[in-house]
Design a protein around this motif. Structure first.
Motif, PDB file in Angstrom:
ATOM      1  N   PHE A  78     -18.632  -6.657  21.873  1.00 13.02           N
ATOM      2  CA  PHE A  78     -18.478  -6.662  23.326  1.00 13.02           C
ATOM      3  C   PHE A  78     -18.893  -5.349  23.968  1.00 13.02           C
ATOM      4  O   PHE A  78     -18.562  -5.086  25.132  1.00 13.02           O
ATOM      5  N   GLY A  79     -19.636  -4.520  23.241  1.00 13.27           N
ATOM      6  CA  GLY A  79     -20.231  -3.323  23.816  1.00 13.27           C
ATOM      7  C   GLY A  79     -19.235  -2.432  24.514  1.00 13.27           C
ATOM      8  O   GLY A  79     -18.159  -2.127  23.986  1.00 13.27           O
ATOM      9  N   SER A  80     -19.569  -2.056  25.748  1.00 15.20           N
ATOM     10  CA  SER A  80     -18.730  -1.150  26.539  1.00 15.20           C
ATOM     11  C   SER A  80     -17.706  -1.926  27.351  1.00 15.20           C
ATOM     12  O   SER A  80     -17.484  -1.631  28.534  1.00 15.20           O
ATOM     13  N   MET A  81     -17.078  -2.882  26.737  1.00 13.53           N
ATOM     14  CA  MET A  81     -16.081  -3.705  27.408  1.00 13.53           C
ATOM     15  C   MET A  81     -14.787  -3.723  26.606  1.00 13.53           C
ATOM     16  O   MET A  81     -14.806  -3.774  25.366  1.00 13.53           O
ATOM     17  N   VAL A 113     -37.004  11.538  39.102  1.00 11.48           N
ATOM     18  CA  VAL A 113     -35.603  11.663  38.719  1.00 11.48           C
ATOM     19  C   VAL A 113     -35.022  10.256  38.722  1.00 11.48           C
ATOM     20  O   VAL A 113     -35.068   9.551  39.730  1.00 11.48           O
ATOM     21  N   LEU A 114     -34.511   9.825  37.571  1.00 12.00           N
ATOM     22  CA  LEU A 114     -33.908   8.512  37.429  1.00 12.00           C
ATOM     23  C   LEU A 114     -32.403   8.692  37.374  1.00 12.00           C
ATOM     24  O   LEU A 114     -31.893   9.397  36.494  1.00 12.00           O
ATOM     25  N   ALA A 115     -31.689   8.066  38.294  1.00 12.06           N
ATOM     26  CA  ALA A 115     -30.250   8.305  38.420  1.00 12.06           C
ATOM     27  C   ALA A 115     -29.459   7.024  38.210  1.00 12.06           C
ATOM     28  O   ALA A 115     -29.800   5.974  38.764  1.00 12.06           O
ATOM     29  N   THR A 116     -28.393   7.129  37.407  1.00 16.91           N
ATOM     30  CA  THR A 116     -27.491   5.998  37.228  1.00 16.91           C
ATOM     31  C   THR A 116     -26.117   6.504  36.818  1.00 16.91           C
ATOM     32  O   THR A 116     -25.989   7.576  36.212  1.00 16.91           O
ATOM     33  N   TYR A 117     -25.105   5.740  37.160  1.00 18.33           N
ATOM     34  CA  TYR A 117     -23.769   5.994  36.647  1.00 18.33           C
ATOM     35  C   TYR A 117     -23.171   4.653  36.274  1.00 18.33           C
ATOM     36  O   TYR A 117     -22.993   3.766  37.123  1.00 18.33           O
ATOM     37  N   GLY A 118     -22.878   4.465  34.986  1.00 10.16           N
ATOM     38  CA  GLY A 118     -22.335   3.213  34.498  1.00 10.16           C
ATOM     39  C   GLY A 118     -22.299   3.234  32.985  1.00 10.16           C
ATOM     40  O   GLY A 118     -22.394   4.296  32.357  1.00 10.16           O
ATOM     41  N   SER A 119     -22.164   2.063  32.403  1.00 12.13           N
ATOM     42  CA  SER A 119     -22.070   1.942  30.949  1.00 12.13           C
ATOM     43  C   SER A 119     -23.463   1.990  30.326  1.00 12.13           C
ATOM     44  O   SER A 119     -24.468   2.200  31.012  1.00 12.13           O
ATOM     45  N   ARG A 120     -23.510   1.757  29.023  1.00  9.80           N
ATOM     46  CA  ARG A 120     -24.793   1.796  28.313  1.00  9.80           C
ATOM     47  C   ARG A 120     -25.809   0.832  28.934  1.00  9.80           C
ATOM     48  O   ARG A 120     -27.005   1.130  28.973  1.00  9.80           O
ATOM     49  N   GLY A 121     -25.329  -0.311  29.414  1.00 10.33           N
ATOM     50  CA  GLY A 121     -26.227  -1.277  30.027  1.00 10.33           C
ATOM     51  C   GLY A 121     -26.909  -0.777  31.271  1.00 10.33           C
ATOM     52  O   GLY A 121     -27.955  -1.311  31.674  1.00 10.33           O
TER      53      GLY A 121
END
Length: 413
Positions: free
Chosen positions: A246-249, A4-12
């Motif tokens: 600037f992507g998710s900024m 299980v790979l877990a993350t919470y954040g932007s596309r990066g």
């Protein structure tokens, strides 16, 4: 074997997990990714099932989640949401690999403990990890006491501040799921043996007594998507353009129209065509001249080798993709580790850091003069050949070996 790979954040934060997931699956593992619901399409394209975590990250970042303005409320809910997503996704023996928002990673670690499975923390940038070789990142508005000067002292202060911000919240959640409290939540979440998913040329790790770090190289998700037909036509119609995105900024202290005008005029002052990545900053054309083209989300791996330079926010993934493509970079850092990556491209001679978070026509034009110089392009080409492309594969093999050894170890009973 199941992960299980877990993350919470932007596309990066999500792209590297997708890259790792693809390699783990290719090696025969079963994988599920816990991530914000914004990235369902990205993971579906990678053939990886998603267990959604929390609110859409775009809504949270833009203040569109009602009643979620306080850090403590957001942290408490993210910890619980990540815990629930990971425990719900586990479905039997698993290992948990986590990165991204600190409260969410704390929830993922708690889930791994509750499930009785291995847990691996991953940093996407060296500057997040405690080390006597560099100071921690400063939070906005943070005041450092004048007597605290050395890197170790600064990291001790960082641990104290992390404890003050998140310790009570994390331990309250742990108690609610039947886990004992922990002291030193930062080191508990990071562990003593984290992975570092960053390229060793772009983001080198120096050995330090504080941590036993394994640097694998960046986790890159191969992107096979073709470029849109209209973009192909624009690229073929003239010299290489300068890409600005600037992507998710959001661009600090500037609205979309102001930012668009500043960057377009800056590129035009250099006699170059401009390719705008609209992104969360909503960059858009300011007139109907044919030297400007606007794209949405696009395959940067295919695009960046075909541009004269890349102007971006300094996310780890965009920095690595541009470096790998041999494209000179102007980084306009906004938050988090972005100043670190701006400093690295400057030190390597493959680009430059823009002064301040808000580009103006004059300031960006000055930076573009540096990166459009022949010597910068030549240096970027040289460095491109040193960037590793096997980071996700190396990490997948390491994790499979580590978990395999863990499962085959004799029981202590």
């Amino acid at each position: 074997m199941r992960f299980v790979l877990a993350t919470y954040g932007s596309r990066g934060d999500v792209e590297p997990m997708a890259g790792l997931a693809v390699r783990l699956r290719a090696l025969g593992a079963r994988v599920r990714v816990c991530a914000p619901p914004d990235f369902a399409e990205l993971l579906d394209d990678s053939g990886v099932p998603l267990s959604p975590v929390g609110w859409p990250i775009h809504a949270l970042a833009t203040g569109a989640v009602p009643g979620k303005a306080g850090l403590s409320d957001i942290a408490a809910e993210l910890t619980a949401m990540a815990y629930e997503a990971v425990t719900g996704a586990a479905e039997g023996p698993a290992a948990v690999v986590a990165t991204g928002s600190f409260p969410a990673v704390a929830g993922a670690r708690a889930a791994a403990e509750k499930l009785g499975v291995p847990y691996v923390y991953t940093s996407l940038s060296p500057c997040y990890l405690p080390s006597s070789h560099h100071p921690p990142l400063r939070r906005p508005g943070q005041v450092i006491p004048p007597e605290v000067t050395g890197n170790r002292e600064l990291w001790d202060l960082h641990a104290e501040n992390t404890e003050a911000l998140f310790g009570e919240t994390i331990n309250t959640h742990r108690a609610s799921v039947g886990l004992p409290p922990v002291s030193g939540v930062r080191d508990h979440v990071f562990t003593g043996h984290p992975l570092l998913a960053a390229d060793p040329v772009l983001g080198p790790w120096q050995e330090t007594p504080e941590l036993d770090v394994t640097q694998t190289g960046a986790w890159i998700r191969p992107d096979e998507r073709p470029l849109p037909a209209g973009l192909e036509t624009f690229l073929a119609a003239g010299p290489k353009p300068v890409y600005v995105g600037f992507g998710s900024m959001l661009i600090r202290d500037a609205n979309a129209q102001e930012a668009s005008r500043a960057v377009i005029e800056a590129v035009r002052t250099q006699g170059r065509r401009v390719l705008l990545g609209s992104g969360w900053a909503d960059l858009t054309a300011i007139d109907d001249r044919d030297d400007c083209f606007v794209v949405g989300e696009v395959n940067q791996q295919a695009l960046f080798p075909r541009v004269a330079a890349v102007v971006h926010h300094g996310g780890a993934g965009t920095t690595a993709t541009a470096a790998r493509a041999g494209a000179p970079q102007v980084i306009v850092p906004q938050v988090a580790d972005q100043p670190y990556w701006a400093g690295r491209v400057t030190d390597l001679g493959i680009g430059t850091e823009h002064t301040g978070p808000t580009p103006t026509t004059d300031s960006l034009s000055a930076a573009l003069k540096i990166v459009l110089a022949p010597e910068t392009a030549a240096r970027a080409t040289d460095v491109a050949g040193t960037i590793r492309t096997d980071g996700a594969d190396q990490a997948a093999k390491l994790l499979l070996d580590m978990i395999g050894r863990s499962e085959s170890a004799p029981s202590a009973d």
